[in-house]
Design a protein around this motif. Structure first.
Motif, PDB file in Angstrom:
ATOM      1  N   GLY A  33      49.513  13.788  13.338  1.00 29.08           N
ATOM      2  CA  GLY A  33      50.132  15.086  13.114  1.00 29.08           C
ATOM      3  C   GLY A  33      50.471  15.378  11.672  1.00 29.08           C
ATOM      4  N   ARG A  34      50.502  14.353  10.816  1.00 32.27           N
ATOM      5  CA  ARG A  34      50.776  14.542   9.394  1.00 32.27           C
ATOM      6  C   ARG A  34      49.504  14.569   8.551  1.00 32.27           C
ATOM      7  NH1 ARG A  34      55.019   9.700   9.544  1.00 32.27           N
ATOM      8  NH2 ARG A  34      53.144   8.904  10.563  1.00 32.27           N
TER       9      ARG A  34
ATOM     10  N   ALA B 249      54.728  20.417  19.299  1.00 28.23           N
ATOM     11  CA  ALA B 249      54.712  19.505  18.163  1.00 28.23           C
ATOM     12  C   ALA B 249      53.306  18.934  18.008  1.00 28.23           C
ATOM     13  CB  ALA B 249      55.714  18.379  18.379  1.00 28.23           C
ATOM     14  N   PRO B 250      52.655  19.125  16.849  1.00 27.35           N
ATOM     15  CA  PRO B 250      51.303  18.601  16.679  1.00 27.35           C
ATOM     16  C   PRO B 250      51.296  17.080  16.633  1.00 27.35           C
ATOM     17  CG  PRO B 250      52.121  19.515  14.613  1.00 27.35           C
ATOM     18  CD  PRO B 250      53.144  19.848  15.655  1.00 27.35           C
ATOM     19  N   LEU B 251      50.430  16.479  17.436  1.00 24.67           N
ATOM     20  CA  LEU B 251      50.329  15.021  17.524  1.00 24.67           C
ATOM     21  C   LEU B 251      49.045  14.502  16.887  1.00 24.67           C
ATOM     22  CD1 LEU B 251      51.453  14.491  21.224  1.00 24.67           C
ATOM     23  CD2 LEU B 251      52.817  14.108  19.160  1.00 24.67           C
ATOM     24  N   LEU B 252      47.932  15.126  17.246  1.00 20.53           N
ATOM     25  CA  LEU B 252      46.622  14.690  16.775  1.00 20.53           C
ATOM     26  C   LEU B 252      45.785  15.911  16.441  1.00 20.53           C
ATOM     27  CD1 LEU B 252      45.674  11.986  19.466  1.00 20.53           C
ATOM     28  CD2 LEU B 252      46.440  11.530  17.124  1.00 20.53           C
ATOM     29  N   GLY B 253      44.855  15.728  15.545  1.00 19.77           N
ATOM     30  CA  GLY B 253      43.884  16.770  15.248  1.00 19.77           C
ATOM     31  C   GLY B 253      42.608  16.125  14.753  1.00 19.77           C
ATOM     32  N   GLY B 254      41.568  16.900  14.738  1.00 19.62           N
ATOM     33  CA  GLY B 254      40.299  16.357  14.266  1.00 19.62           C
ATOM     34  C   GLY B 254      39.147  17.103  14.870  1.00 19.62           C
ATOM     35  N   GLY B 255      38.054  16.409  14.982  1.00 18.91           N
ATOM     36  CA  GLY B 255      36.881  17.035  15.560  1.00 18.91           C
ATOM     37  C   GLY B 255      35.620  16.278  15.223  1.00 18.91           C
ATOM     38  N   MET B 256      34.521  16.914  15.568  1.00 23.68           N
ATOM     39  CA  MET B 256      33.211  16.344  15.299  1.00 23.68           C
ATOM     40  C   MET B 256      32.377  17.381  14.580  1.00 23.68           C
ATOM     41  SD  MET B 256      30.483  14.539  17.897  1.00 23.68           S
ATOM     42  CE  MET B 256      31.676  13.275  18.372  1.00 23.68           C
TER      43      MET B 256
ATOM     44  N   TYR C 275      48.945  18.908  21.155  1.00 26.60           N
ATOM     45  CA  TYR C 275      50.334  19.272  20.929  1.00 26.60           C
ATOM     46  C   TYR C 275      51.200  18.697  22.042  1.00 26.60           C
ATOM     47  CZ  TYR C 275      48.551  22.906  17.750  1.00 26.60           C
ATOM     48  OH  TYR C 275      47.925  23.592  16.751  1.00 26.60           O
ATOM     49  N   ARG C 276      52.300  18.067  21.672  1.00 29.57           N
ATOM     50  CA  ARG C 276      53.286  17.641  22.666  1.00 29.57           C
ATOM     51  C   ARG C 276      54.166  18.836  23.024  1.00 29.57           C
ATOM     52  NH1 ARG C 276      56.450  12.789  20.711  1.00 29.57           N
ATOM     53  NH2 ARG C 276      54.621  11.694  21.515  1.00 29.57           N
ATOM     54  N   ILE C 277      54.422  19.016  24.317  1.00 27.90           N
ATOM     55  CA  ILE C 277      55.296  20.095  24.786  1.00 27.90           C
ATOM     56  C   ILE C 277      56.738  19.605  24.738  1.00 27.90           C
ATOM     57  CG2 ILE C 277      55.872  21.624  26.705  1.00 27.90           C
ATOM     58  CD1 ILE C 277      53.007  21.232  27.715  1.00 27.90           C
TER      59      ILE C 277
END
Length: 400
Positions: free
Chosen positions: A49-50, A28-35, A20-22
């Motif tokens: 973020g989209r 504001a969500p910028l990146l997401g994901g995982g393993m 999240y960007r402050i």
């Protein structure tokens, strides 16, 4: 460089993250994901973020044996793709805060040692939660890390909701009803306050229904009682966990079936619940699509136990003003929602079939004695909010 907060939600076989960007007191969500597939054939997925996929990378078996290795790979990815973002803190979901931690806390050596002592209370989750913290403390020792607890939201329960009918010294030693999924319930309580402020001040039961499942009674937005207790085994049946069980069954398995405590634990955590009932799958989607009677029985058992738990929590609240569905099953399985509400028809709950199928937020039909809602949960955003507050970047109670 833009300041950002990384949120890590790690388990035994997967690790999720969001960046999240402050922006002042906002996030504001910028990146997401995982393993996913840790310990097997892991897959790293990163989205913007989209929700658009930026990268997918599959690892060979053995490359990522545990959450520590997964966090190392994530750190390597961020090191090469950081761009204009400067991570100023990391917030972590930690399942168990024990009797010590009633709110999020900055992690230091003493805190980490204390959290490690709670591993026996949440063996399926706690170790995986702590592994990424250790990795980041080695690789980036100056980076603030915040532990946010699934148990914290339930602290302050009335004594009747907090105790077992066991000798008092055990309660004093920490054997008590802690409750879990607190970050989810805290987020949902806040969203309900936004959507229906008067309802949120009343008597609300929230059903967090996913692979792990529990229900929570809220009054005035605060937890009064919940179905999980000392460990995340108690309450309603789950994907592979048994839910509430006569303790005499455990004694029988050890004393008469010759099973070791470790074997019993493995059965209760990994071979029970919907998987054990059906003998087919722990996934509700698979069970609903199956024509096997065992699958139908497992679904019926799950819906009945959820409804029974809701009725019990309504007793604690002295009535029911709203029932809320959240998490993977609660948000995405209209047939399960319909069957649970039908089980509660005696209490005057009436579901709008059209609303239920369309997925709008409010699902109750005219004449229902209680409101019925779907509120998607967002544990990661809740963790980011807590982390932001501990950094002194947002006033208490600020929303993001």
């Amino acid at each position: 460089m833009n300041d950002s907060i990384l949120v890590v939600n790690a388990g035994s076989s997967s690790i999720k993250f969001k960046l999240y960007r402050i922006d002042g007191a906002d996030l504001a969500p910028l990146l997401g994901g995982g393993m996913s597939g840790i310990g097997g054939t892991p897959l790293l997925t990163v989205k913007d973020g989209r929700g658009a996929v930026l990268e997918e990378r599959r690892f060979t078996p053995g490359d990522v044996p545990d959450a520590s290795a997964a966090q190392h790979h994530l750190e390597d990815w961020f090191a090469h793709h950081r761009g204009a973002e400067s991570i100023v803190a990391v917030g972590h979901r930690v399942v168990h805060g024990g009797p010590d931690f009633a709110e999020p806390v900055l992690v230091d050596d003493a805190v980490l040692r204390r959290l490690e002592s709670f591993i026996p209370l949440a063996p399926l989750h706690q170790l995986g939660n702590l592994d990424p913290i250790r990795v980041l403390r080695q690789r980036r020792p100056d980076l603030p890390q915040v532990a946010c607890f699934d148990t914290a939201f339930h602290r302050g329960h009335p004594e009747l909701s907090d105790r077992f009918a066991l000798p008092r010294f055990l309660h004093d030693e920490g054997v008590r009803r802690y409750g879990f999924h607190g970050l989810s319930y805290e987020y949902v309580a806040g969203r309900l306050r936004d959507l229906a402020p008067e309802t949120a001040q009343g008597r609300v039961v929230v059903a967090h229904l996913g692979s792990g499942a529990s229900l929570c009674a809220l009054k005035g937005g605060r937890s009064q009682e919940t179905t999980m207790s000392f460990t995340a085994l108690d309450g309603v049946p789950m994907g592979t966990r048994c839910g509430a069980l006569d303790p005499g069954v455990v004694l029988h398995l050890i004393e008469h079936k010759g099973m070791s405590p470790a074997e019993v634990g493995h059965m209760l955590y990994h071979e029970s619940g919907l998987l054990g009932l059906s003998g087919l799958s722990n996934d509700v989607r698979t069970l609903l699509a199956s024509d096997r009677p065992e699958a139908a029985m497992a679904v019926a058992f799950f819906c009945r136990r959820v409804a029974q738990a809701a009725a019990s929590l309504a007793v604690t609240l002295g009535g029911l003003d709203a029932f809320v569905f959240t998490a993977g099953i609660g948000e995405n399985a209209p047939e399960i929602r319909q069957r649970i509400v039908a089980e509660l028809g005696w209490a005057g709950l009436i579901l709008s079939n059209d609303a239920n199928r369309s997925g709008v937020a409010r699902l109750d039909a005219a004449g229902s004695r209680a409101q019925i809602w779907i509120i998607p949960t967002d544990e990661e955003r809740m963790i980011a909010r807590h982390t932001l507050r501990l950094l002194g970047r947002a006033a208490p109670g600020a929303t993001a």
